[in-house]
Design a protein around this motif. Structure first.
Motif, mmCIF file in Angstrom:
data_model
loop_
_atom_site.group_PDB
_atom_site.id
_atom_site.type_symbol
_atom_site.label_atom_id
_atom_site.label_comp_id
_atom_site.label_asym_id
_atom_site.label_seq_id
_atom_site.Cartn_x
_atom_site.Cartn_y
_atom_site.Cartn_z
ATOM 1 N N VAL A 4 0.835 -1.204 0.000
ATOM 2 C CA VAL A 4 0.000 0.000 0.000
ATOM 3 C C VAL A 4 0.867 1.251 0.000
ATOM 4 C CG1 VAL A 4 -1.768 1.287 1.260
ATOM 5 C CG2 VAL A 4 -1.835 -1.208 1.230
ATOM 6 N N LEU A 5 1.886 1.253 0.841
ATOM 7 C CA LEU A 5 2.698 2.448 1.057
ATOM 8 C C LEU A 5 3.422 2.870 -0.217
ATOM 9 C CD1 LEU A 5 3.476 4.333 3.411
ATOM 10 C CD2 LEU A 5 5.476 2.900 3.774
ATOM 11 N N TYR A 6 4.034 1.932 -0.920
ATOM 12 C CA TYR A 6 4.767 2.284 -2.134
ATOM 13 C C TYR A 6 3.817 2.797 -3.214
ATOM 14 C CZ TYR A 6 8.761 -0.222 -0.109
ATOM 15 O OH TYR A 6 9.789 -0.646 0.701
ATOM 16 N N GLY A 7 2.631 2.182 -3.299
ATOM 17 C CA GLY A 7 1.647 2.678 -4.249
ATOM 18 C C GLY A 7 1.188 4.085 -3.912
ATOM 19 N N MET A 8 1.040 4.367 -2.619
ATOM 20 C CA MET A 8 0.633 5.707 -2.192
ATOM 21 C C MET A 8 1.693 6.748 -2.559
ATOM 22 S SD MET A 8 -0.998 4.790 1.535
ATOM 23 C CE MET A 8 -0.976 6.491 2.094
#
Length: 475
Positions: A379-383
């Motif tokens: 999730v974090l890298y996509g964000m």
């Protein structure tokens, strides 16, 4: 003379606003400081883990950096400086090229130097220089390729360690981020990490060790999800360890990382330097957000803030921790409470420094299961990548204009696909560095070649990273 004026009688009345140079009673100020610690905590120790650095040292240096930053801006910009997510891809690329933590610190040190110089230039030339050199179409593209370049790390390193814990942790991140209101949604990453950690421990008790990919062995092995052997050996009070490169292995169980001096390598520095663009955009957006909330004109402080972040990054990386950046999480706390007192940030910084004196605390964080990190990073890298799209949207970038569309298209594909340019046998320009150079240089070349009407249509608004009002509690 007191550093802060007492606000009213020291209490917070409904609808009242506490200015940066004011404070509530010390009991309430300490409580607010603790809230800032919780807000920054998850990201500040997760990012060093992902960079192969010591989270205990990173938390300690974040407190020191915050105190230096507040002094540099004379308390006009209440902000907390924590670990930056922008460097995770840099660390991954350096390790893939055969580097170690000292090379990571050395490369990131030069980013701090470049950011300090950029801050000085902006201070004397004016904040408008940012928009001319790095228009929103370029900044958004660089932020996007930095985030999406990390996708293979999730797929090959973290997710395979425990796919089911990763999946559940990912779902918890999503549920807490959008299904919970107020402050808890802002610390969704931190809460999800705790949930995944406990879930992994329970699964070890119920089902025993897991047979899966182990980064330490670089192979499929049978091992416990949660290994607290290092926690048992760590003392409660003491400094972070000193990096032992003799036993250091990438993502391994013998990874002893702590204080260390940086090692400098030109190729690794070139991998890291493009992140300066993302940090300038990040700092600019945060200063604008604070300016809107406090009602102060902070444009003349923009250069000081960016330069101070560069200086604190140099100090942090010189000690072996990751670079720093101003934190949106803490800006959200201020928006929710309407308390902008820098006294609360001083309290938070002191608490973080005290945490840094507990190796036991650092060992617990370092034992975070890989499957948990897999669920968080997916999730974090996509964000991080989609923040680039956010910059485009909020600045009304028109991709119907070839001047915006063509140059950044090439840069993004190069960055995301990790395309490499082999300049010599020992010097390869690839991934984030190559993609950023193409995006920035080719955009300005195209702009120089473009007719006047195309250049006029390509102009966006003044750079916005965080939209006005984005940190309201009900947003």
């Amino acid at each position: 003379m007191a550093l802060w004026k007492l606000h009213g009688n020291g209490s917070l009345e409904p609808g009242a606003v506490v200015a940066p140079d004011e404070r509530l009673g010390w009991g309430k100020t300490i409580g607010l400081g603790a809230q800032h610690v919780v807000a920054m905590f998850g990201a500040t120790f997760v990012f060093p883990l992902l960079m192969g650095l010591n989270p205990q040292l990173a938390v300690m240096m974040s407190g020191i950096a915050t105190l230096i930053f507040l002094g540099a801006v004379k308390g006009r910009i209440p902000s907390y400086l924590g670990s930056s997510a922008s460097f995770v891809g840099v660390a991954t690329a350096i390790y893939a090229a055969g580097g170690n933590p000292t090379h990571v610190s050395g490369a990131m040190f030069w980013v701090g130097v470049a950011l300090l110089i950029a801050g000085a230039i902006i201070h004397f030339a004016g904040a408008g220089l940012i928009h001319r050199a790095l228009p929103p179409v370029v900044t958004g593209a660089v932020v996007m390729l930095i985030g999406f370049n990390l996708a293979p790390v999730v797929a090959k390193t973290y997710w395979p360690q425990d796919q089911w814990v990763a999946l559940v942790t990912m779902i918890v991140v999503v549920v807490l981020s959008v299904g919970v209101r107020g402050f808890l949604s802002r610390i969704a990453i931190f809460l999800s990490l705790i949930f995944g950690y406990v879930l992994s421990w329970v699964l070890d008790l119920l089902t025993g060790p897991i047979t899966s990919f182990s980064p330490a062995a670089n192979a499929v092995t049978t091992h416990p999800r949660v290994d607290w052997s290092g926690v048992a050996a760590a003392p409660w009070v003491g400094l972070p360890p000193v990096t032992d490169l003799g036993t250091w292995t990438l993502n391994g169980a013998n990874n002893v990382v702590g204080f260390h001096l940086p090692s400098f390598n030109v190729a690794f520095a070139l991998i890291a330097l493009p992140v300066v663009i993302a940090l300038i955009a990040e700092n600019t957006g945060h200063v604008k957000a604070v300016a809107e909330m406090t009602g102060a004109d902070l444009d003349r402080d923009m250069g000081k803030a960016i330069g101070a972040d560069g200086f604190t990054s140099m100090i942090a990386t010189a000690a072996g921790a990751g670079p720093t950046t101003t934190y949106a999480e803490n800006i959200g706390v201020m928006a929710a409470t309407r308390v902008y007192s820098t006294a609360a940030y001083v309290v938070a910084a002191v608490v973080a420094i005290l945490f840094g004196f507990s190796p036991k605390f650092g060992a617990i964080i370092s034992a975070t299961p890989g499957g948990v990190l897999g669920g968080i990073t997916v999730v974090l890298y996509g964000m991080i990548g989609l923040l680039g799209a956010k910059i485009w949207k909020e600045n009304q970038v028109d991709f119907g204009n070839p001047l915006n569309l063509v140059p950044v298209s090439a840069g993004i594909i190069i960055g995301v696909g990790d395309v490499a340019l082999h300049i010599t046998e020992g010097f390869v320009l690839g991934g984030i560095a190559f993609g950023t150079l193409v995006t920035v240089l080719v955009y300005h070349l195209a702009r120089w070649l473009a007719p006047a009407d195309m250049r006029a249509d390509a102009e966006g608004a003044v750079l916005i990273v965080d939209a006005p009002g984005a940190y309201r509690e009900d947003s």
